[in-house]
Design a protein around this motif. Structure first.
Motif, PDB file in Angstrom:
ATOM      1  N   GLY A  55       0.867  -1.038   0.070  1.00 51.50           N
ATOM      2  CA  GLY A  55       0.114   0.074  -0.034  1.00 51.50           C
ATOM      3  C   GLY A  55       0.753   1.362   0.187  1.00 51.50           C
ATOM      4  O   GLY A  55       0.426   2.223  -0.903  1.00 51.50           O
ATOM      5  N   LYS A  56       1.584   1.331   0.807  1.00 44.28           N
ATOM      6  CA  LYS A  56       2.727   2.404   0.861  1.00 44.28           C
ATOM      7  C   LYS A  56       3.337   2.759  -0.395  1.00 44.28           C
ATOM      8  O   LYS A  56       3.434   3.819  -0.995  1.00 44.28           O
ATOM      9  CB  LYS A  56       3.745   2.092   1.979  1.00 44.28           C
ATOM     10  N   LEU A  57       4.066   1.734  -0.955  1.00 44.26           N
ATOM     11  CA  LEU A  57       4.727   1.778  -2.263  1.00 44.26           C
ATOM     12  C   LEU A  57       4.001   2.285  -3.449  1.00 44.26           C
ATOM     13  O   LEU A  57       4.294   2.967  -4.439  1.00 44.26           O
ATOM     14  CB  LEU A  57       5.626   0.639  -2.509  1.00 44.26           C
ATOM     15  N   LYS A  58       2.718   1.614  -3.342  1.00 47.01           N
ATOM     16  CA  LYS A  58       1.816   1.693  -4.550  1.00 47.01           C
ATOM     17  C   LYS A  58       1.394   3.319  -4.440  1.00 47.01           C
ATOM     18  O   LYS A  58       0.803   4.225  -5.244  1.00 47.01           O
ATOM     19  CB  LYS A  58       0.401   1.212  -4.296  1.00 47.01           C
ATOM     20  N   ASN A  59       1.431   3.852  -3.276  1.00 46.25           N
ATOM     21  CA  ASN A  59       0.964   5.425  -2.975  1.00 46.25           C
ATOM     22  C   ASN A  59       2.153   6.344  -2.921  1.00 46.25           C
ATOM     23  O   ASN A  59       2.355   7.459  -2.362  1.00 46.25           O
ATOM     24  CB  ASN A  59       0.110   5.743  -1.914  1.00 46.25           C
ATOM     25  N   GLY A  60       3.470   5.968  -3.618  1.00 44.04           N
ATOM     26  CA  GLY A  60       4.612   6.948  -3.752  1.00 44.04           C
ATOM     27  C   GLY A  60       5.629   6.762  -2.598  1.00 44.04           C
ATOM     28  O   GLY A  60       6.354   7.563  -2.386  1.00 44.04           O
ATOM     29  N   GLY A  61       5.296   5.926  -1.721  1.00 43.85           N
ATOM     30  CA  GLY A  61       6.338   5.678  -0.307  1.00 43.85           C
ATOM     31  C   GLY A  61       7.417   4.652  -0.834  1.00 43.85           C
ATOM     32  O   GLY A  61       7.489   4.183  -1.799  1.00 43.85           O
ATOM     33  N   LEU A  92      13.724   3.084  -3.915  1.00 39.52           N
ATOM     34  CA  LEU A  92      12.519   2.699  -3.593  1.00 39.52           C
ATOM     35  C   LEU A  92      12.579   1.625  -2.259  1.00 39.52           C
ATOM     36  O   LEU A  92      11.869   1.850  -1.514  1.00 39.52           O
ATOM     37  CB  LEU A  92      12.014   1.869  -4.625  1.00 39.52           C
ATOM     38  N   VAL A  93      13.783   0.867  -2.036  1.00 41.08           N
ATOM     39  CA  VAL A  93      13.702   0.135  -0.891  1.00 41.08           C
ATOM     40  C   VAL A  93      15.182   0.333  -0.329  1.00 41.08           C
ATOM     41  O   VAL A  93      16.117   0.477  -1.325  1.00 41.08           O
ATOM     42  CB  VAL A  93      13.868  -1.458  -1.307  1.00 41.08           C
ATOM     43  N   ILE A  94      15.562   0.954   0.667  1.00 41.56           N
ATOM     44  CA  ILE A  94      16.718   1.587   1.245  1.00 41.56           C
ATOM     45  C   ILE A  94      17.029   0.869   2.499  1.00 41.56           C
ATOM     46  O   ILE A  94      16.233   0.464   3.364  1.00 41.56           O
ATOM     47  CB  ILE A  94      16.745   2.984   1.657  1.00 41.56           C
ATOM     48  N   GLY A  95      18.311   0.344   2.547  1.00 40.59           N
ATOM     49  CA  GLY A  95      18.805  -0.471   3.779  1.00 40.59           C
ATOM     50  C   GLY A  95      19.836   0.269   4.446  1.00 40.59           C
ATOM     51  O   GLY A  95      20.817   0.981   3.869  1.00 40.59           O
ATOM     52  N   LEU A  96      19.573   0.681   5.702  1.00 37.56           N
ATOM     53  CA  LEU A  96      20.381   1.291   6.573  1.00 37.56           C
ATOM     54  C   LEU A  96      20.958   0.539   7.726  1.00 37.56           C
ATOM     55  O   LEU A  96      20.178  -0.323   8.368  1.00 37.56           O
ATOM     56  CB  LEU A  96      19.829   2.384   7.256  1.00 37.56           C
ATOM     57  N   ILE A  97      22.330   0.830   8.098  1.00 33.27           N
ATOM     58  CA  ILE A  97      22.884  -0.365   8.975  1.00 33.27           C
ATOM     59  C   ILE A  97      23.680   0.799  10.042  1.00 33.27           C
ATOM     60  O   ILE A  97      24.311   1.789   9.733  1.00 33.27           O
ATOM     61  CB  ILE A  97      23.972  -1.243   8.607  1.00 33.27           C
ATOM     62  N   ALA A  98      23.862   0.362  11.628  1.00 35.39           N
ATOM     63  CA  ALA A  98      24.329   1.052  12.414  1.00 35.39           C
ATOM     64  C   ALA A  98      25.898   1.218  12.217  1.00 35.39           C
ATOM     65  O   ALA A  98      26.456   0.109  11.815  1.00 35.39           O
ATOM     66  CB  ALA A  98      24.089   0.223  13.801  1.00 35.39           C
ATOM     67  N   GLY A  99      26.267   2.388  12.165  1.00 34.51           N
ATOM     68  CA  GLY A  99      27.677   2.648  11.703  1.00 34.51           C
ATOM     69  C   GLY A  99      27.917   3.031  10.495  1.00 34.51           C
ATOM     70  O   GLY A  99      29.219   3.419  10.039  1.00 34.51           O
ATOM     71  N   LEU A 122      17.619   8.077   9.461  1.00 36.90           N
ATOM     72  CA  LEU A 122      16.405   8.098   8.663  1.00 36.90           C
ATOM     73  C   LEU A 122      16.015   9.312   8.127  1.00 36.90           C
ATOM     74  O   LEU A 122      15.690   9.472   7.082  1.00 36.90           O
ATOM     75  CB  LEU A 122      15.288   7.626   9.477  1.00 36.90           C
ATOM     76  N   LYS A 123      16.287  10.333   9.047  1.00 39.60           N
ATOM     77  CA  LYS A 123      16.070  11.718   8.633  1.00 39.60           C
ATOM     78  C   LYS A 123      16.743  12.249   7.663  1.00 39.60           C
ATOM     79  O   LYS A 123      16.384  13.068   6.819  1.00 39.60           O
ATOM     80  CB  LYS A 123      16.237  12.771   9.875  1.00 39.60           C
ATOM     81  N   LYS A 124      17.948  11.662   7.283  1.00 44.68           N
ATOM     82  CA  LYS A 124      18.794  12.125   6.421  1.00 44.68           C
ATOM     83  C   LYS A 124      18.010  11.875   4.732  1.00 44.68           C
ATOM     84  O   LYS A 124      18.392  12.395   3.759  1.00 44.68           O
ATOM     85  CB  LYS A 124      20.153  11.291   6.074  1.00 44.68           C
ATOM     86  N   TYR A 125      16.998  10.957   4.931  1.00 44.46           N
ATOM     87  CA  TYR A 125      16.279  10.618   3.586  1.00 44.46           C
ATOM     88  C   TYR A 125      14.917  11.199   3.701  1.00 44.46           C
ATOM     89  O   TYR A 125      13.996  10.952   2.622  1.00 44.46           O
ATOM     90  CB  TYR A 125      16.236   9.131   3.755  1.00 44.46           C
ATOM     91  N   LYS A 130       4.458   8.910   4.515  1.00 44.87           N
ATOM     92  CA  LYS A 130       4.428   8.054   3.142  1.00 44.87           C
ATOM     93  C   LYS A 130       5.100   6.795   3.170  1.00 44.87           C
ATOM     94  O   LYS A 130       4.728   5.621   2.296  1.00 44.87           O
ATOM     95  CB  LYS A 130       4.673   8.931   1.818  1.00 44.87           C
ATOM     96  N   ASP A 131       6.064   6.552   4.072  1.00 45.41           N
ATOM     97  CA  ASP A 131       7.109   5.614   3.923  1.00 45.41           C
ATOM     98  C   ASP A 131       6.725   4.549   5.144  1.00 45.41           C
ATOM     99  O   ASP A 131       5.965   4.880   5.867  1.00 45.41           O
ATOM    100  CB  ASP A 131       8.417   6.105   4.204  1.00 45.41           C
ATOM    101  N   ILE A 132       7.421   3.303   5.033  1.00 44.63           N
ATOM    102  CA  ILE A 132       7.501   2.625   5.966  1.00 44.63           C
ATOM    103  C   ILE A 132       8.531   2.146   6.465  1.00 44.63           C
ATOM    104  O   ILE A 132       9.687   1.953   5.639  1.00 44.63           O
ATOM    105  CB  ILE A 132       6.427   1.246   5.840  1.00 44.63           C
ATOM    106  N   VAL A 133       9.226   1.859   7.625  1.00 42.34           N
ATOM    107  CA  VAL A 133      10.370   1.286   8.311  1.00 42.34           C
ATOM    108  C   VAL A 133      10.263  -0.112   8.867  1.00 42.34           C
ATOM    109  O   VAL A 133       9.275  -0.121   9.746  1.00 42.34           O
ATOM    110  CB  VAL A 133      10.893   2.272   9.371  1.00 42.34           C
ATOM    111  N   ILE A 134      11.140  -0.837   8.560  1.00 41.97           N
ATOM    112  CA  ILE A 134      11.241  -2.274   9.057  1.00 41.97           C
ATOM    113  C   ILE A 134      12.321  -2.609   9.888  1.00 41.97           C
ATOM    114  O   ILE A 134      13.376  -2.121   9.158  1.00 41.97           O
ATOM    115  CB  ILE A 134      11.031  -3.287   8.075  1.00 41.97           C
TER     116      ILE A 134
END
Length: 270
Positions: A55-61, A92-99, A122-125, A130-134
């Protein structure tokens, strides 16, 4: 319920150093067989999260994965495979890692212990509603991840998680938690093993299902894949040949003209 870290409990095996090579690998394999069955039990949780992601990605998230150590690397791996496999943007799909990126190859001391850096990353992006964070953390307690989700919740950003402990702080702070309970590791506490495998299986489900729902697959083929090497070009040619019932030469000609399996099939049918 009390929170118990099953990922940290003692292995069911002991005196590993006295085992033969065969005993070690057979025992690891025996433990690994638990993983897909544990994932199966969590399919209802996975479905709820995937529905929200779609749902999020279909709506531009966008979909963000955030983790530390092995969990962070697995998120980055899954995110990095989406553009070549499905032809989507790297944003569209972004992975973040500590460090940060340095931690992909080498552990960054104390990075996962920060209670503020996850949200800062996360704020850097310019993350928004509109987005979702896992959040991904086998233990379910990693401060970098838990506190990032807390801040997302405060800012009306949908949250999910993948963890291998029940009722963890991460699960309790995720709107769509996924808990894959694989039990103690063969090597006590080494959650890169069964827990890491479980996380990888779930990540495969999330992005593959999402991309199918977004129309990035035709039949059972990756028609939007990037043609970035000879193997993929050859695969693309075979797809076109099979779909249009044309020769290899004709398929190659279409692919060279339209630079896309999908477009080659569409124009080849005209």
């Amino acid at each position: 319920m009390d929170f118990i870290k099953t990922t940290e409990q003692d292995s069911h095996y002991n005196h590993l150093e006295k085992m033969s090579i065969n005993e070690i690998i057979a025992s690891i394999n025996s433990e690994d067989k638990i993983v897909p069955l544990a994932v199966e039990k969590s399919i209802p949780q996975i479905e709820l999260l995937v529905k929200n992601v779609v749902g999020k990605l279909k709506n531009g998230g966008r979909l963000f994965y955030i983790g530390a150590g092995t969990s962070g690397r697995l998120g980055i791996l899954d995110a990095s495979e989406c553009p070549p496999t499905f032809g989507v943007s790297h944003d569209l799909v972004i992975g973040l890692i500590a460090g940060g990126d340095a931690a992909i190859r080498k552990a960054v001391e104390n990075a996962e212990d920060s209670t503020t850096q996850g949200w800062e990353d996360l704020k850097k992006y310019n993350i928004s509603e509109k987005d979702i964070v896992i959040g991904i953390a086998a233990s379910g307690t990693t401060p970098y991840v838990v506190h990032a989700l807390k801040q997302c919740n405060k800012n009306n950003i949908d949250t999910g998680c993948i963890t291998c402990n029940k009722n963890s702080p991460l699960s309790l702070n995720a709107q769509f938690p996924i808990e894959i309970i694989v039990g103690p590791e063969f090597l006590t506490g080494s959650s890169r093993m069964k827990a890491g495998t479980a996380q990888k299986l779930v990540l495969n489900m999330i992005t593959t299902t999402t991309m199918i729902q977004l129309g990035r697959v035709r039949g059972n083929k990756m028609v939007d894949m990037q043609l970035s090497n000879d193997k993929l070009v050859d695969r693309g040619i075979k797809m076109i040949m099979n779909e249009l019932k044309v020769s290899e030469e004709e398929a190659l000609k279409l692919l060279q003209e339209y630079k896309s399996v999908r477009q080659s099939i569409i124009h080849g049918k005209k």
